[in-house]
Design an enzyme around this catalytic site. Structure first.
Site, PDB file in Angstrom:
ATOM      1  N   CYS A 216     -27.241  50.087 -37.421  1.00  0.00           N
ATOM      2  CA  CYS A 216     -28.189  49.156 -37.888  1.00  0.00           C
ATOM      3  C   CYS A 216     -28.671  50.102 -39.083  1.00  0.00           C
ATOM      4  O   CYS A 216     -29.505  49.628 -40.071  1.00  0.00           O
ATOM      5  CB  CYS A 216     -29.350  49.036 -37.031  1.00  0.00           C
ATOM      6  SG  CYS A 216     -28.711  47.971 -35.589  1.00  0.00           S
TER       7      CYS A 216
ATOM      8  N   HIS B  79     -35.586  47.810 -41.216  1.00  0.00           N
ATOM      9  CA  HIS B  79     -34.594  46.975 -40.498  1.00  0.00           C
ATOM     10  C   HIS B  79     -35.263  46.192 -39.805  1.00  0.00           C
ATOM     11  O   HIS B  79     -36.291  46.357 -38.960  1.00  0.00           O
ATOM     12  CB  HIS B  79     -33.930  48.225 -39.635  1.00  0.00           C
ATOM     13  CG  HIS B  79     -33.000  47.519 -38.661  1.00  0.00           C
ATOM     14  ND1 HIS B  79     -32.146  46.744 -38.888  1.00  0.00           N
ATOM     15  CD2 HIS B  79     -32.726  47.794 -37.240  1.00  0.00           C
ATOM     16  CE1 HIS B  79     -31.523  46.304 -37.960  1.00  0.00           C
ATOM     17  NE2 HIS B  79     -31.874  46.955 -36.785  1.00  0.00           N
TER      18      HIS B  79
ATOM     19  N   ASN C 200     -31.770  40.374 -35.200  1.00  0.00           N
ATOM     20  CA  ASN C 200     -31.408  41.716 -35.664  1.00  0.00           C
ATOM     21  C   ASN C 200     -29.888  41.518 -36.008  1.00  0.00           C
ATOM     22  O   ASN C 200     -29.080  41.299 -35.133  1.00  0.00           O
ATOM     23  CB  ASN C 200     -31.550  42.778 -34.800  1.00  0.00           C
ATOM     24  CG  ASN C 200     -31.031  44.092 -34.740  1.00  0.00           C
ATOM     25  OD1 ASN C 200     -30.541  44.409 -35.874  1.00  0.00           O
ATOM     26  ND2 ASN C 200     -31.551  45.080 -33.991  1.00  0.00           N
TER      27      ASN C 200
END
Ligand code: UT7
Length: 319
Positions: free
Chosen positions: A113, A246, A276
């Site tokens: 990520c 993020h 996500n």
């Protein structure tokens, strides 16, 4: 010499899949739990067989169009992904072929990520060194492929998508500071611990996570790395016009903004609609805010990511 951002693009596959849709598919969950714990209301899931290179290609084409750059003019393509089409060649090479570019350097970055912030930092260094002039940076993921749909603690959190930016060498300000870090001793709290051996998958091919450990780690390093890039650039975190953290959990995003003293309405949020999307989350959010006019030329934008490894990184840029 700066690496200046001249185009953004993104792509989300299919129609939104809401929390109730997941419950209807037999997952033991409910909208109230997911919204309260994560802020996620829906996500996009790629159709069976669709790949990161397909999603990344569309995002790249949109970014190139905004930048007014022909694929033939690119001299570097960097793709951040943890869900590549193949073990090799890289997803970057596959996208290069689909774009019709020949000769540019092309490689993938594997920092989960934090991947897009790593890829951006790498691209910036290539441009600043003078060796490369026009660079395509992509974050593309099909995380739905590595989810255990029987594990409600993880499968509701992720989505698929891609985002891209085009950078060019310029004497006008662009990326002002970048940072990348890792702590491999934390590899056990978020991983996909499988491998291919002798034609078989050995180990576990699904994403596994200690959610609470990840949560605490993420809030700490996201605040630290944002402060670091602001210090490098000689500005206060409160002077940032837009924070794009993020997109994993609204509680992590809000805690990070609060720690940094950045007003809630200066934080770009897409986790409610995208879930996500790992390396794609930051460029997806960036593209949305550029295209809807929130991010304006001359403003300071701080992007940051954190993910498996553990890895974390940030970039402060003047748009
Ligand atoms: O890119 C970085 C990757 N990941 C992240 O940033 C995620 C970071 N972590 C988190 O966002 C949170 O830790 C989670 C959202 C993953 C979990 O939230 P939590 O508040 O830490 O919940 P928990 O794991 O402690 O679970 C609490 C309860 C458990 O039930 P019991 O044992 O208390 O009866 C779980 O079984 O919630 C239950 N639960 C669910 N219930 C309904 C877990 N998942 C679900 C679900 N639906 N999907």
């Amino acid at each position: 010499m700066y690496a200046r951002l001249i185009g953004t693009g993104s792509y989300l596959p299919g129609i939104p899949v809401c929390n109730d849709d997941l419950a209807a598919r037999g997952i033991d969950t409910n909208d109230e739990w997911i919204v309260t714990r994560t802020g996620i209301r829906s996500r996009h899931l790629a159709s069976h067989g669709s790949t990161s290179s397909e999603l990344g290609l569309i995002a790249a084409q949109r970014a190139l169009e905004m930048a007014g750059v022909s694929p033939a003019d690119l001299d570097l393509i960097v793709v951040a992904t943890s869900t590549p089409d193949y073990i090799f060649p890289s997803t970057a090479c596959l996208i290069q072929a689909k774009l019709g570019n020949k000769g540019a350097a092309a490689f993938d970055v594997q920092a989960v990520c934090a991947g897009f912030t790593y890829a951006l930092g790498i691209a910036e260094k290539f441009i600043r060194s003078g060796s490369h002039k026009k660079v395509l940076v992509i974050g593309a993921e099909v995380f739905s492929r590595i989810l255990d749909w029987n594990d409600r603690g993880t499968c509701v959190l992720f989505g698929d998508g891609a985002g891209a930016v085009v950078l060019e060498a310029s004497d006008r300000p662009g990326i002002l500071a970048t940072a990348m870090h890792a702590d491999g001793s934390q590899n056990g709290i978020l991983n996909v611990p499988g491998q291919i051996c002798g034609g078989q998958v050995t180990g576990d091919p699904f994403l596994r996570m200690d959610g609470q450990a990840v949560f605490k780690f993420a809030v700490r390093v996201l605040a630290d790395v944002a402060t670091e890039v602001c210090q490098t650039a000689g500005i206060q975190t409160a002077d940032v016009d837009w924070l794009i953290p993020h997109q994993a959990n609204i509680r992590i995003i809000e805690a990070t903004g609060k720690k940094l003293g950045i007003d809630r309405n200066k934080v770009i949020v897409t986790v409610d609609r995208h879930g996500n999307t790992s390396a794609a989350s930051v460029p997806l959010a960036l593209d949305e805010a550029v295209r809807d006019g929130r991010i304006q030329r001359g403003q300071k934008v701080l992007v940051e990511g954190v993910g498996g490894g553990f890895t974390w990184g940030a970039a402060l840029l003047e748009f």
